[in-house]
Design an enzyme around this catalytic site. Structure first.
Site, PDB file in Angstrom:
ATOM      1  N   GLU A 138      45.322  36.809  28.626  1.00 37.96           N
ATOM      2  CA  GLU A 138      46.150  36.628  29.812  1.00 37.96           C
ATOM      3  C   GLU A 138      47.613  36.383  29.410  1.00 37.96           C
ATOM      4  OE1 GLU A 138      44.757  37.542  32.379  1.00 37.96           O
ATOM      5  OE2 GLU A 138      43.045  36.370  33.047  1.00 37.96           O
ATOM      6  N   HIS A 175      47.249  42.009  31.232  1.00 36.05           N
ATOM      7  CA  HIS A 175      46.350  41.562  30.151  1.00 36.05           C
ATOM      8  C   HIS A 175      45.665  42.759  29.492  1.00 36.05           C
ATOM      9  CE1 HIS A 175      42.669  40.879  33.073  1.00 36.05           C
ATOM     10  NE2 HIS A 175      42.595  42.088  32.543  1.00 36.05           N
ATOM     11  N   ASP A 229      35.145  41.789  25.251  1.00 41.88           N
ATOM     12  CA  ASP A 229      35.076  40.454  25.834  1.00 41.88           C
ATOM     13  C   ASP A 229      33.751  40.222  26.563  1.00 41.88           C
ATOM     14  OD1 ASP A 229      35.786  42.300  27.831  1.00 41.88           O
ATOM     15  OD2 ASP A 229      37.840  41.559  27.956  1.00 41.88           O
ATOM     16  N   ASN A 231      47.966  42.147  35.771  1.00 43.74           N
ATOM     17  CA  ASN A 231      48.968  41.217  35.240  1.00 43.74           C
ATOM     18  C   ASN A 231      49.359  41.547  33.799  1.00 43.74           C
ATOM     19  OD1 ASN A 231      46.726  40.471  33.778  1.00 43.74           O
ATOM     20  ND2 ASN A 231      46.690  38.339  34.449  1.00 43.74           N
TER      21      ASN A 231
HETATM   22  C1  F6R Z   1      37.449  44.653  30.203  1.00 43.78           C
HETATM   23  C2  F6R Z   1      38.746  44.057  29.875  1.00 43.78           C
HETATM   24  C3  F6R Z   1      39.859  44.032  30.866  1.00 43.78           C
HETATM   25  C4  F6R Z   1      39.909  45.240  31.779  1.00 43.78           C
HETATM   26  C5  F6R Z   1      41.036  45.100  32.790  1.00 43.78           C
HETATM   27  C6  F6R Z   1      41.071  46.275  33.747  1.00 43.78           C
HETATM   28  O1  F6R Z   1      36.557  44.557  29.129  1.00 43.78           O
HETATM   29  O2  F6R Z   1      38.916  43.569  28.808  1.00 43.78           O
HETATM   30  O3  F6R Z   1      41.080  43.918  30.179  1.00 43.78           O
HETATM   31  O4  F6R Z   1      40.094  46.392  31.001  1.00 43.78           O
HETATM   32  O5  F6R Z   1      40.890  43.931  33.512  1.00 43.78           O
HETATM   33  O6  F6R Z   1      39.903  46.296  34.507  1.00 43.78           O
HETATM   34  P1  F6R Z   1      39.551  47.576  35.399  1.00 43.78           P
HETATM   35  O7  F6R Z   1      39.399  48.710  34.466  1.00 43.78           O
HETATM   36  O8  F6R Z   1      38.263  47.228  36.079  1.00 43.78           O
HETATM   37  O9  F6R Z   1      40.694  47.752  36.330  1.00 43.78           O
END
Ligand code: F6R
Length: 262
Positions: free
Chosen positions: A143, A138, A67, A136
Site C-alpha cells: 500500500e 499498490h 499475496d 491507489n
Molecule cells: C492481487 C494483487 C493486487 C491486485 C490489484 C488489482 O494479487 O496483488 O495488487 O493486482 O489490487 O486488482 P484487480 O485486478 O482485481 O483490479
C-alpha cells in the site's frame, strides 16, 4: 518501462501472454510470480490457450503468488490460494506441488513471510512477475507508504483496497484487514515484470505509475527503476496518460527485430 496500449481486455491479455511466453522461452523450469484479481484473467486465459495448442508447457514450472489474506484458510474459495488454483494452477497445467501462496494462517506470520521470501530466492528468483495495480497505485498489497525495499511481510490493507475487494465478499465487513504480500524489494528482483491494468478506475494510478514522480505515495512508480518492466493497459486505463501518443509511436515504430512474436 515500456507502455503498451491495447484496444481491449482480450488484446491486453494476448499481448501480456506473448511477453510472458517470450520471457520464459528456453527456460526449462521457469519461475512465475502470479497475481490474483480481475486484471490478469485474460492473460491467464491466453496462456491456457497456448498450453492447449502446445506452444507452452508449465508442467515443470514453479509459481509464487504475490499475496494472501490473513485469516482465510487456503481451502476457502475467497483465499488467494484457492483463486490461484482455479485461475492458474489447473488451467495452465502446473504441478500443484510447484505452486506456493504466502501462508495467511501461520501462527507466526512474520516467520512464514520470511521463509516465503527465502523460498523465492531458493528457487533462483522469479523469471516473470505478473502484476495488477490497485486504484491507489499498490502492487501486490504494498500500500502507499510501503518501504521501497520491503520484503514479504504482513500489511494492513487500506480502506480503498478493502472497498475495492468487497465485491468478492457477501458482507463487506468480512473483507480481511490484513494480508501477507511480497515486498517491493522482492518484486523488483523479478527478471521481468508484466503489469496489466484495465478500466478507467485504473487511469489515475497508471498515469502516476508511468509518468509521475517516483515515491512510496504510489508504489507502482518504483517500476520506473526496473530494467525490464512492461505495462499493458487498455484504452480506458490509458485515459490519463499525457504521453499516450508517444507510447503508441514507440510501439508502432519498434524495429522488427525487437517485436515480441505473437
Ligand atoms: C492481487 C494483487 C493486487 C491486485 C490489484 C488489482 O494479487 O496483488 O495488487 O493486482 O489490487 O486488482 P484487480 O485486478 O482485481 O483490479
Amino acid at each position: 518501462m515500456d507502455v503498451i496500449i491495447a484496444s481491449d481486455e482480450q488484446e491486453a491479455g494476448r499481448i501480456a501472454a506473448a511477453h510472458i511466453a517470450h520471457a520464459i522461452r528456453g527456460i526449462d523450469e521457469p519461475v512465475l510470480g502470479v497475481a490474483t484479481g480481475s486484471s490478469p484473467l485474460s492473460t491467464y486465459e491466453d496462456l491456457a490457450r497456448r498450453v492447449k495448442e502446445g506452444s507452452l508447457d508449465f508442467s515443470k514450472a514453479r509459481a509464487f503468488a504475490l499475496d494472501e489474506y490473513v485469516g482465510i484458510p487456503a481451502d476457502n474459495p475467497l483465499s488467494y490460494a484457492d483463486t490461484i488454483r482455479t485461475t492458474v494452477t489447473e488451467p495452465l497445467g502446473f504441478d500443484p506441488a510447484n505452486v506456493r501462496t504466502p501462508d495467511g494462517m501461520a501462527n507466526d506470520i512474520a516467520a512464514g513471510a520470511k521463509e516465503y521470501d527465502e523460498a523465492i530466492q531458493g528457487a533462483g528468483g522469479i523469471d516473470v512477475q505478473i502484476l495488477g495495480i490497485g486504484n491507489n497505485g499498490h502492487i501486490g498489497f504494498n500500500e502507499p507508504g510501503s518501504s521501497l525495499v520491503s520484503r514479504t511481510r504482513q500489511i494492513c490493507l487500506t480502506r480503498e483496497t478493502r472497498e475495492a475487494n468487497a465485491r468478492y465478499f457477501s458482507d463487506p465487513a468480512d473483507v480481511p484487514t490484513h494480508a501477507v504480500s511480497q515486498g517491493l524489494g522482492t518484486i523488483m528482483e523479478a527478471r521481468k515484470v508484466v503489469l496489466v491494468a484495465l478500466g478507467e478506475q485504473k487511469a489515475a494510478a497508471i498515469a502516476a505509475a508511468c509518468e509521475g514522480p517516483l515515491g512510496a505515495h504510489c508504489p507502482a512508480t518504483l517500476l520506473q527503476m526496473h530494467p525490464n518492466a512492461t505495462i499493458i493497459v487498455d484504452e480506458a486505463a490509458a485515459g490519463e496518460l499525457r504521453r499516450a501518443d508517444y507510447f503508441r509511436d514507440v510501439q508502432r515504430l519498434l524495429p522488427e527485430s525487437q517485436r515480441i512474436p505473437d
